[in-house]
Design an enzyme around this catalytic site. Structure first.
Site, short mmCIF file in Angstrom:
data_model
loop_
_atom_site.label_atom_id
_atom_site.label_comp_id
_atom_site.label_asym_id
_atom_site.label_seq_id
_atom_site.Cartn_x
_atom_site.Cartn_y
_atom_site.Cartn_z
N HIS A 36 -3.91 -4.78 0.12
CA HIS A 36 -3.42 -5.32 1.39
C HIS A 36 -3.49 -6.84 1.38
O HIS A 36 -4.55 -7.40 1.61
CB HIS A 36 -4.27 -4.78 2.55
CG HIS A 36 -4.02 -3.34 2.82
ND1 HIS A 36 -3.02 -2.91 3.65
CD2 HIS A 36 -4.62 -2.22 2.35
CE1 HIS A 36 -3.01 -1.59 3.69
NE2 HIS A 36 -3.97 -1.15 2.91
N CYS A 84 0.83 -1.21 0.00
CA CYS A 84 0.00 0.00 0.00
C CYS A 84 0.86 1.26 0.00
O CYS A 84 1.58 1.51 -0.96
CB CYS A 84 -1.00 -0.03 1.16
SG CYS A 84 -2.34 1.15 0.94
N GLU A 136 -2.53 -8.82 3.52
CA GLU A 136 -2.88 -9.29 4.88
C GLU A 136 -4.37 -9.19 5.15
O GLU A 136 -4.86 -9.72 6.15
CB GLU A 136 -2.06 -8.51 5.92
CG GLU A 136 -2.51 -7.07 6.21
CD GLU A 136 -2.07 -6.03 5.18
OE1 GLU A 136 -1.58 -6.41 4.10
OE2 GLU A 136 -2.25 -4.83 5.45
#
Lengths: 260, 197
Positions: B178, B77, B180
């Site tokens: 992202h 990001c 994650e």
């Protein structure tokens, strides 16, 4: 193409989910983490957790729950309920929440939105608005709506679309719009109001309150210009199955995240 | 396997750590140049604002350290945007591993900014994508984007615009979304980065 989002909402009290969530094959249906895992696995795009006790003594419990959720799921989640200041927000974000939602406190002191956006970034500031019909705000044949606070109990005298616009101007990153009129009735979302709010702001709008059928979701996305739709009991009680809902919406031309 | 995560004022460090833990890895969050240089993999997370982040990195002398790292390095990001040459976010000169600018979204009003939610990757051939199959949905939240350039290995469409969602040059990788927070697709990409690149 950016997908429209489906967001189950879980109410939490003392670290456990409430609203008689009815899930089979769960060791402990009151365990928010177990439920979060189930929703994440069945394709929910995001989750929202509302701390409905939200007392000062319970903040620690909620934060440790947030940390456990962050440990176990790999989709974004928002937390809300009783947030008063930047310290509350810092604690929740540090615990692993992606976004926080504020409601009554933003109405009481609108500059809270500016402060949070500046300190943590707009992307994590969701302004929740509880709306109820009020003919006093009708104008040129358009239905008027009033902002309510304190869980929908207290009228504020503020008109909904103008408040959404102010929240956007002050730096909110998303609007969570709940129609108290439609909430729990299962007769469909407030499509018209959602469209007006969505057109008035340059940030995503999450529609909430009134979901009863899959068609209601199609309506609020296609006609209400909602970017996301949130619901609770219809998901908790399996009245609507998320994978099935997504297939239905995709068939009707609504962009949806489908699974591999 | 030693994974180092760059410690600076970025917001999503904890989420990335959780994601690595679920894959069975620990990571060290550090701003110590020695530890960063000796790690097997370096992850550069990021949620925040470009000029503040760059000021912090320069103050700590990390800008020079990061651009000379030689092991596989992944920016996420804002991390990826800081690896580009220049950002329109407060007109900031950034690290410059990728010679491409970061622009502010200027789109017709029905396309909301930030670009927030799940969108797909259109991938070219790259070892990073070895284990992706079918449509690759990833979670994005950003108001600035990286232009498409020679190091672009995946793009994403938002309204009339196509922007870079993954960059790769030598040991440097960056992703705009992202991983994650991107469910199984993101987990698979992180696993590939840690285990295969």
């Amino acid at each position: 193409m950016l997908a429209k989002r489906i967001i189950p909402c879980l109410d939490v009290r003392d670290g456990r989910t409430v609203k008689g969530v009815n899930f089979v094959n769960l060791r402990d249906a009151g365990d928010a983490v177990e439920l979060a895992k189930v929703y994440s696995a069945c394709g929910a795009d995001e989750l929202t957790f509302l701390d409905i006790t939200a007392t000062v003594e319970n903040r620690g419990t909620f934060c440790s729950l947030v940390a456990r959720i962050a440990d176990h799921i790999s989709i974004p989640f928002t937390v809300g309920g009783g947030i008063r200041n930047t310290a509350d927000v810092a604690a929740l974000l540090d615990s692993g929440a992606d976004k926080i939602s504020i409601n009554s406190q933003a109405v009481a002191k609108a500059s809270v939105i500016d402060e949070l956006a500046l300190q943590f970034g707009s992307q994590c500031v969701v302004c929740a608005i509880d709306a109820r019909r009020n003919p006093r705000f009708d104008k040129d044949g358009v239905e008027g709506w009033e902002v309510y606070v304190h869980g929908g109990r207290t009228p504020t005298g503020i008109e909904v679309v103008s408040w959404a616009r102010e929240a956007y101007d002050r730096g909110a990153g998303e609007i969570l719009l709940t129609s108290m009129e439609h909430d729990g009735v299962k007769g469909g979302f407030a499509v018209d109001l959602t469209r007006r709010v969505s057109s008035a702001v340059g940030i995503p709008v999450i529609a909430s309150g009134g979901a009863g059928t899959m068609e209601h979701f199609r309506e609020v996305f296609a006609e209400g210009m909602a970017d996301a739709a949130l619901a609770a009991s219809i998901f908790h009680f399996h009245e609507i199955d998320i994978p099935e809902l997504k297939i239905f919406l995709a068939k009707h031309g609504i962009p949806m995240r489908t699974r591999q | 396997m030693r994974i180092a995560m760059v410690k600076y004022n970025a917001g999503n460090t904890r989420s990335v750590l959780c994601s690595l833990n679920r894959l069975g890895y620990e990571a060290e969050v550090t701003d110590d140049p020695k530890l960063l240089r000796s790690a097997d993999k370096v992850i550069f997370p990021g949620v925040g604002e470009a000029s503040t982040a760059m000021a912090y990195l320069r103050e700590k002398g990390l800008d020079e350290v990061l651009i000379h790292l030689e092991q596989p390095f992944l920016g996420i990001c804002l991390g990826m945007q800081l690896m580009c040459a220049f950002s329109e976010e407060h007109d900031t000169t950034t690290l410059g591993m990728f010679d491409v600018p970061v622009r502010k979204f200027v789109l017709p009003p029905q396309f909301k900014v930030p670009h927030m939610g799940w969108n797909t990757l259109i991938c070219s051939e790259d070892p990073f994508f070895t284990h992706l199959k079918g449509e690759s949905w990833c979670y994005f939240v950003h108001s600035y984007y990286v232009e498409v350039g020679p190091s672009t290995i995946a793009t994403t469409d938002y309204g009339p615009l196509t922007f870079t969602s993954v960059l790769h040059k030598d040991n440097f990788y960056g992703c705009q979304f992202h991983p994650e927070k991107s469910a199984e697709v993101g987990t698979s990409l992180l696993k590939t980065f840690v285990e295969e690149l």
